[in-house]
Write a protein that holds these residues in place. Structure first.
Motif, PDB file in Angstrom:
ATOM      1  N   ARG A 258       0.830  -1.209   0.000  1.00  0.00           N
ATOM      2  CA  ARG A 258       0.000   0.000   0.000  1.00  0.00           C
ATOM      3  C   ARG A 258       0.863   1.257   0.000  1.00  0.00           C
ATOM      4  O   ARG A 258       1.995   1.240   0.497  1.00  0.00           O
ATOM      5  CB  ARG A 258      -0.885   0.031   1.245  1.00  0.00           C
ATOM      6  CG  ARG A 258      -2.020  -0.958   1.217  1.00  0.00           C
ATOM      7  CD  ARG A 258      -2.860  -0.833   2.502  1.00  0.00           C
ATOM      8  NE  ARG A 258      -4.040  -1.679   2.424  1.00  0.00           N
ATOM      9  CZ  ARG A 258      -4.035  -2.992   2.653  1.00  0.00           C
ATOM     10  NH1 ARG A 258      -2.916  -3.610   2.978  1.00  0.00           N
ATOM     11  NH2 ARG A 258      -5.154  -3.687   2.555  1.00  0.00           N
TER      12      ARG A 258
ATOM     13  N   THR B  32      -3.315   4.833  -6.107  1.00  0.00           N
ATOM     14  CA  THR B  32      -3.917   5.613  -5.026  1.00  0.00           C
ATOM     15  C   THR B  32      -3.932   7.068  -5.482  1.00  0.00           C
ATOM     16  O   THR B  32      -2.922   7.585  -5.948  1.00  0.00           O
ATOM     17  CB  THR B  32      -3.085   5.469  -3.739  1.00  0.00           C
ATOM     18  OG1 THR B  32      -3.148   4.102  -3.316  1.00  0.00           O
ATOM     19  CG2 THR B  32      -3.623   6.360  -2.628  1.00  0.00           C
TER      20      THR B  32
ATOM     21  N   VAL C 205      -7.278   3.067  -0.110  1.00  0.00           N
ATOM     22  CA  VAL C 205      -5.857   2.856  -0.380  1.00  0.00           C
ATOM     23  C   VAL C 205      -5.630   1.344  -0.374  1.00  0.00           C
ATOM     24  O   VAL C 205      -5.636   0.716   0.678  1.00  0.00           O
ATOM     25  CB  VAL C 205      -4.977   3.556   0.675  1.00  0.00           C
ATOM     26  CG1 VAL C 205      -3.512   3.275   0.403  1.00  0.00           C
ATOM     27  CG2 VAL C 205      -5.256   5.056   0.685  1.00  0.00           C
TER      28      VAL C 205
END
Lengths: 227, 450
Positions: B356, B385, B379
């Motif tokens: 992430r 993102t 996210v």
């Protein structure tokens, strides 16, 4: 043994515990090793027709042979229109010879002779993808001959009548055989993540508009090719 | 340069034109569109005229007073197309500039080439299917699903052949993942070269892939204990193939048949492709026809002569699979000039092949000072993102940058840091910080700092 069980075992022995844990979490959604009775067994004939790859050590190389001399004749008919009569590469088509001692220079020329680590890759690629737009039309013998010719023009073999075959393709040592090293990323990391008053160069030293190769601009081409 | 939103002088209500017939309306749209684009080209400051990607909506197109209040526009009065007019819908004609583009000089032919996603014109993190960049090595394979077969052979208990119908009967997963070509930003190693974010960063897309976890399929053939590598082979005219370690197959690899809710597009591998989350796009073999299980890698053309990273000393890294964390500002950017003084929104994308995104930082002074950008939910790991920030533009030159940090702590490097380790010949895996110069006219340029 199911692949999941094997991952767990391998994960522990190989020390890739994070991967094993990832798979274990996945198993809550899908039952590991569950048979679905879908698909059917592949026949030996089907496998023989589609399994066209070979490996650097010569494993799975199809039975056949050819010489550089035979390869040159095929090359002139099937390959020269794009790669050039001398392998120099027309337009932006790949160059097939030369480039020795250029890899550490500002203008590296990556050819089978200067860059490719394995002869098997030449055979495999020609066999599956060449001639461009007429893939898988060359016989195994023709492909051995073409591979032998490319080895010859790159000074990997000296004899124009050298016979390349399934028996010796795994023994060919390419000049850049030792030119490859494992991935050592992550790299290029800063010691700290600076957020203010960072000591960085902020002078503009290059501008894409000046280079002027963006489509819709009228410009010269002076760039690195991706292919 | 502000697009006018002034109230009309008088209170008089002008009549809109005669009721357009269906064909009249089409003609109107055509004319309107042409006018809009023309004005857009002229309105943007020097050098930008006709720039691909200039948007009529933002670049100063003039509204037709007859459609503005207090008037009632024609579309507010007369019937439009009925429900059957467009069985498969298309974007508005006013969005005709939002298209994939290629760079002709990059490659010898379009069949072995790449084009670029117009990320400057997209919103959110999902790429529309028709805009996902294409990378082919022998053109698009046109496969009738009835004729599709997937063979799995090699070090397995039972080599098998599957139809697409078989594949669709397995349990499925749906996951959002980005796919980035290892060569994305590859033309920028030596300096700022292409003046547009579509060209510098557009070899990326992000969709929701649906398919079968690869390990479920491997369970059907029984991988032998010495089966440690896979070879995924495409059914295209290049027979594009790559070696994949079995750990990845057992971790999160998917054999995908759908993207964003519909079957794959032909150019993206219809009817079946490999999805290797976080890894370089070349390995996501399209039109996959065969998977072989072996005990060593194959060292195919695409993992030796290509997709290896040549370093300054002449040695090359091989098997460089993960895509490192990277971010870029997609507005402002060369295609999206700054049109207004005062508050301006910065938007951009960040992603990491290792997990992430944790943070994105934005600078307006070339990296001397940074502020935290807002990350937009959700996210997700190995997924684009979106980030946002604001800056106040007073007409001075500004050097915009973004920098991301992923959950592993990896920090997106400067170009200088990358070059110190790798030199300038790598082509692949350039994830360095991008600089956009906003000049005094509001134009935005791709520049290199030093």
């Amino acid at each position: 043994m199911s692949v999941l069980a094997r991952t767990l075992t391998r994960g522990i022995t190989a020390g890739v515990v994070t991967l094993a844990l990832g798979s274990a979490a996945f198993a809550f959604e899908l039952e590991a090793g569950k048979p679905y009775d879908l698909g059917r067994p592949a026949t030996p004939e089907e496998i023989a027709a589609w399994d066209i790859d070979l490996r650097p050590d010569g494993a799975d190389a199809p039975v056949g042979q050819g010489t550089a001399a035979e390869g040159e004749e095929i090359y002139m008919v099937q390959c020269a229109s794009c790669h050039g009569e001398f392998g120099e590469g027309r337009d932006r088509y790949p160059v097939l010879f030369g480039g020795e001692d250029t890899l550490a220079s500002h203008d590296p020329v990556k050819t089978p002779g200067s860059y490719w680590p394995y002869a098997s890759t030449l055979f495999d690629y020609i066999h599956r993808a060449m001639p461009f737009g007429q893939a898988q039309t060359l016989t195994d013998d023709q492909t051995y001959a073409l591979t032998a010719f490319l080895l010859y023009i790159n000074f990997v073999v000296d004899d124009y009548d050298f016979v390349l075959s399934h028996e010796n393709i795994g023994d060919i040592e390419m000049p850049n055989h030792d030119g490859f090293i494992p991935d050592s990323r992550p790299d290029a990391q800063p010691e700290t993540v600076c957020m203010s008053e960072c000591d960085v160069a902020t002078e503009v030293v290059g501008r894409a508009r000046i280079i002027d190769v963006t489509p819709d601009d009228d410009g010269e081409t002076a760039a690195i090719s991706i292919d | 340069m502000d697009r006018s939103n002034e109230a009309p002088d008088g209170g008089a209500r002008a009549r809109t034109g005669a009721q357009p017939s269906s064909t009249g309306r089409r003609a109107f749209l055509k004319t309107g569109l042409k006018t809009g684009l023309g004005v857009a080209g002229a309105a943007v400051a020097g050098g930008m005229a006709g720039r691909a990607g200039a948007t009529p909506m933002t670049a100063g197109a003039e509204a037709d007073p007859a459609t503005l209040p207090p008037n009632v526009p024609w579309w507010n009065q007369y019937l439009g197309d009925g429900v059957a007019a467009h069985p498969y819908g298309s974007p508005s004609p006013y969005e005709a500039h939002v298209v994939r583009r290629n760079v002709e000089w990059l490659t010898a032919t379009t069949e072995s080439s790449v084009n670029f996603t117009p990320i400057q014109d997209l919103y959110g993190f999902v790429t529309p299917n028709g805009l996902c960049f294409e990378r082919h090595h022998g053109g698009t394979a046109e496969v009738n699903p009835v004729d599709f077969r997937l063979m799995i052979n090699g070090l397995v208990d039972t080599p098998k052949v599957f139809t697409i119908e078989d594949i669709l009967r397995f349990p499925s997963v749906s996951r959002f993942h980005f796919l980035e070509c290892a060569a994305n930003t590859g033309m920028e190693w030596r300096g700022a070269q292409l003046n547009g974010v579509q060209y510098t960063h557009g070899m990326i897309h992000c969709v929701q892939y649906t398919g079968v976890p690869l390990r479920v399929i491997l369970d059907q053939v029984g991988v032998k204990p010495n089966g440690t590598w896979l070879m995924a082979e495409g059914g295209d005219s290049a027979g594009m193939h790559r070696s994949v370690p079995i750990e990845k197959a057992l971790d999160d690899a998917i054999l995908a048949y759908a993207m964003n809710g519909e079957m794959l597009r032909p150019e993206n591998g219809y009817p079946l492709r490999l999805v290797l989350p976080g890894w370089e796009g070349n390995m996501w073999v399209k039109w996959i026809r065969r998977i072989e299980v072996g005990d060593k890698p194959w060292h195919t053309r695409e993992e030796t002569s290509k997709y290896t990273d040549l370093l300054e000393n002449g040695k090359a890294r091989f098997f460089t699979w993960e895509m490192d964390a990277k971010s870029v500002i997609t507005g402002p950017c060369p295609e999206k000039p700054v049109l207004h003084k005062g508050i301006n929104q910065i938007k951009g994308l960040a992603w990491s092949g290792r997990g992430r995104i944790k943070e994105v930082h934005v600078s307006t002074d070339g990296g001397r000072n940074w502020m935290q950008a807002r990350l937009a939910d959700p996210v997700l790991p190995k997924c684009l993102t979106c980030f946002n920030a604001e800056f106040e533009w007073n007409g001075e030159e500004v050097l915009l940058q973004s920098r991301t940090v992923d959950e592993t702590g990896y920090v997106q490097p400067t170009m200088q840091a990358l070059q110190e380790v790798r030199g300038v010949n790598s082509i692949y895996h350039n994830n360095s910080i991008q600089t956009w110069l906003v000049n005094k006219t509001g134009e935005v340029e791709n520049v290199r700092l030093g």
